[in-house]
Design a protein around this motif. Sequence first.
Motif, PDB file in Angstrom:
ATOM      1  N   VAL A  79      18.139 -38.751  23.487  1.00  0.00           N
ATOM      2  CA  VAL A  79      17.801 -39.716  22.451  1.00  0.00           C
ATOM      3  C   VAL A  79      16.300 -39.995  22.531  1.00  0.00           C
ATOM      4  CG1 VAL A  79      18.196 -42.039  21.565  1.00  0.00           C
ATOM      5  CG2 VAL A  79      20.090 -40.749  22.550  1.00  0.00           C
ATOM      6  N   ASP A  80      15.606 -39.669  21.453  1.00  0.00           N
ATOM      7  CA  ASP A  80      14.195 -40.028  21.343  1.00  0.00           C
ATOM      8  C   ASP A  80      14.155 -41.451  20.798  1.00  0.00           C
ATOM      9  OD1 ASP A  80      13.605 -37.451  22.085  1.00  0.00           O
ATOM     10  OD2 ASP A  80      13.372 -36.748  20.025  1.00  0.00           O
ATOM     11  N   SER A  81      13.726 -42.404  21.602  1.00  0.00           N
ATOM     12  CA  SER A  81      13.784 -43.793  21.155  1.00  0.00           C
ATOM     13  C   SER A  81      12.388 -44.350  20.920  1.00  0.00           C
ATOM     14  CB  SER A  81      14.544 -44.650  22.158  1.00  0.00           C
ATOM     15  OG  SER A  81      14.005 -44.501  23.433  1.00  0.00           O
ATOM     16  N   SER A  93      15.638 -44.797  16.891  1.00  0.00           N
ATOM     17  CA  SER A  93      15.938 -43.798  17.911  1.00  0.00           C
ATOM     18  C   SER A  93      16.679 -42.648  17.226  1.00  0.00           C
ATOM     19  CB  SER A  93      16.788 -44.395  19.029  1.00  0.00           C
ATOM     20  OG  SER A  93      18.008 -44.859  18.517  1.00  0.00           O
ATOM     21  N   ILE A  94      16.375 -41.426  17.633  1.00  0.00           N
ATOM     22  CA  ILE A  94      16.959 -40.234  17.005  1.00  0.00           C
ATOM     23  C   ILE A  94      17.713 -39.436  18.069  1.00  0.00           C
ATOM     24  CG2 ILE A  94      16.489 -38.114  15.741  1.00  0.00           C
ATOM     25  CD1 ILE A  94      13.927 -39.438  14.741  1.00  0.00           C
ATOM     26  N   PRO A  95      19.045 -39.361  17.952  1.00  0.00           N
ATOM     27  CA  PRO A  95      19.817 -38.526  18.880  1.00  0.00           C
ATOM     28  C   PRO A  95      19.641 -37.045  18.524  1.00  0.00           C
ATOM     29  CG  PRO A  95      21.217 -40.155  17.795  1.00  0.00           C
ATOM     30  CD  PRO A  95      19.898 -40.176  17.119  1.00  0.00           C
ATOM     31  N   ARG A  96      19.405 -36.197  19.525  1.00  0.00           N
ATOM     32  CA  ARG A  96      19.240 -34.769  19.331  1.00  0.00           C
ATOM     33  C   ARG A  96      20.171 -34.018  20.273  1.00  0.00           C
ATOM     34  NH1 ARG A  96      14.500 -34.265  16.288  1.00  0.00           N
ATOM     35  NH2 ARG A  96      13.009 -35.935  16.628  1.00  0.00           N
ATOM     36  N   THR A  97      20.802 -32.978  19.744  1.00  0.00           N
ATOM     37  CA  THR A  97      21.661 -32.109  20.544  1.00  0.00           C
ATOM     38  C   THR A  97      21.026 -30.728  20.570  1.00  0.00           C
ATOM     39  OG1 THR A  97      23.615 -33.346  19.869  1.00  0.00           O
ATOM     40  CG2 THR A  97      23.987 -31.151  20.786  1.00  0.00           C
ATOM     41  N   GLN A 116      21.237 -38.734  12.337  1.00  0.00           N
ATOM     42  CA  GLN A 116      20.570 -39.754  11.551  1.00  0.00           C
ATOM     43  C   GLN A 116      19.870 -40.756  12.468  1.00  0.00           C
ATOM     44  OE1 GLN A 116      20.307 -39.983   8.214  1.00  0.00           O
ATOM     45  NE2 GLN A 116      21.383 -38.040   8.010  1.00  0.00           N
ATOM     46  N   PRO A 117      18.683 -41.236  12.081  1.00  0.00           N
ATOM     47  CA  PRO A 117      17.990 -42.240  12.908  1.00  0.00           C
ATOM     48  C   PRO A 117      18.805 -43.537  12.983  1.00  0.00           C
ATOM     49  CG  PRO A 117      16.523 -41.346  11.234  1.00  0.00           C
ATOM     50  CD  PRO A 117      17.888 -40.823  10.938  1.00  0.00           C
ATOM     51  N   LEU A 118      18.809 -44.123  14.172  1.00  0.00           N
ATOM     52  CA  LEU A 118      19.495 -45.394  14.398  1.00  0.00           C
ATOM     53  C   LEU A 118      18.460 -46.477  14.708  1.00  0.00           C
ATOM     54  CD1 LEU A 118      22.245 -44.011  16.796  1.00  0.00           C
ATOM     55  CD2 LEU A 118      22.500 -44.520  14.372  1.00  0.00           C
ATOM     56  N   PRO A 119      18.715 -47.707  14.315  1.00  0.00           N
ATOM     57  CA  PRO A 119      17.761 -48.768  14.654  1.00  0.00           C
ATOM     58  C   PRO A 119      17.653 -48.899  16.176  1.00  0.00           C
ATOM     59  CG  PRO A 119      19.411 -49.549  13.090  1.00  0.00           C
ATOM     60  CD  PRO A 119      19.824 -48.190  13.501  1.00  0.00           C
ATOM     61  N   ALA A 120      16.417 -48.976  16.660  1.00  0.00           N
ATOM     62  CA  ALA A 120      16.190 -49.091  18.093  1.00  0.00           C
ATOM     63  C   ALA A 120      15.793 -50.498  18.458  1.00  0.00           C
ATOM     64  CB  ALA A 120      15.092 -48.107  18.522  1.00  0.00           C
ATOM     65  N   GLN A 121      16.195 -50.935  19.635  1.00  0.00           N
ATOM     66  CA  GLN A 121      15.804 -52.260  20.144  1.00  0.00           C
ATOM     67  C   GLN A 121      14.854 -52.040  21.299  1.00  0.00           C
ATOM     68  OE1 GLN A 121      19.356 -54.397  21.040  1.00  0.00           O
ATOM     69  NE2 GLN A 121      20.077 -54.350  18.947  1.00  0.00           N
ATOM     70  N   CYS A 122      13.570 -51.985  20.983  1.00  0.00           N
ATOM     71  CA  CYS A 122      12.547 -51.734  22.001  1.00  0.00           C
ATOM     72  C   CYS A 122      11.819 -53.041  22.291  1.00  0.00           C
ATOM     73  CB  CYS A 122      11.540 -50.708  21.494  1.00  0.00           C
ATOM     74  SG  CYS A 122      12.306 -49.143  21.053  1.00  0.00           S
TER      75      CYS A 122
END
Length: 123
Positions: A79-81, A93-97, A116-122
Amino acid sequence: MASQQATQPAKPPATANQKPPAKPKRRFGCTLWLFVFAVLALGLLGVGFLQPVKLAIAQEYIVGFTRGGIRETVETTSVDSCIRIAGSNELVSIPRTRRVTTYNNGTVLEITFSDQPLPAQCN
């Protein structure tokens, strides 16, 4: 010879009301198989659009058939967050396989899928 002609039955004269000989009925078995094949092909196409990972697995085996088989398959998910979307301050955040398939003849196939991009809590 006269006796031979007398023993043969006389043919009736041809009339315009006689029907032509009936055509043999066509079998629809071939048409049925073509229909089944078309439905399966469209189904696989639909799977490719809805679930690309499943389609990639089928393609790996098809390619593996021509390359002597599959030696190893490694799948990693990361996951690229905290990535900023261009034009806004939103962080996602973008999950990649990533699938890496090694074939018996030494060739390597690498496929990366991004979800699909997901909202990230950084923080």
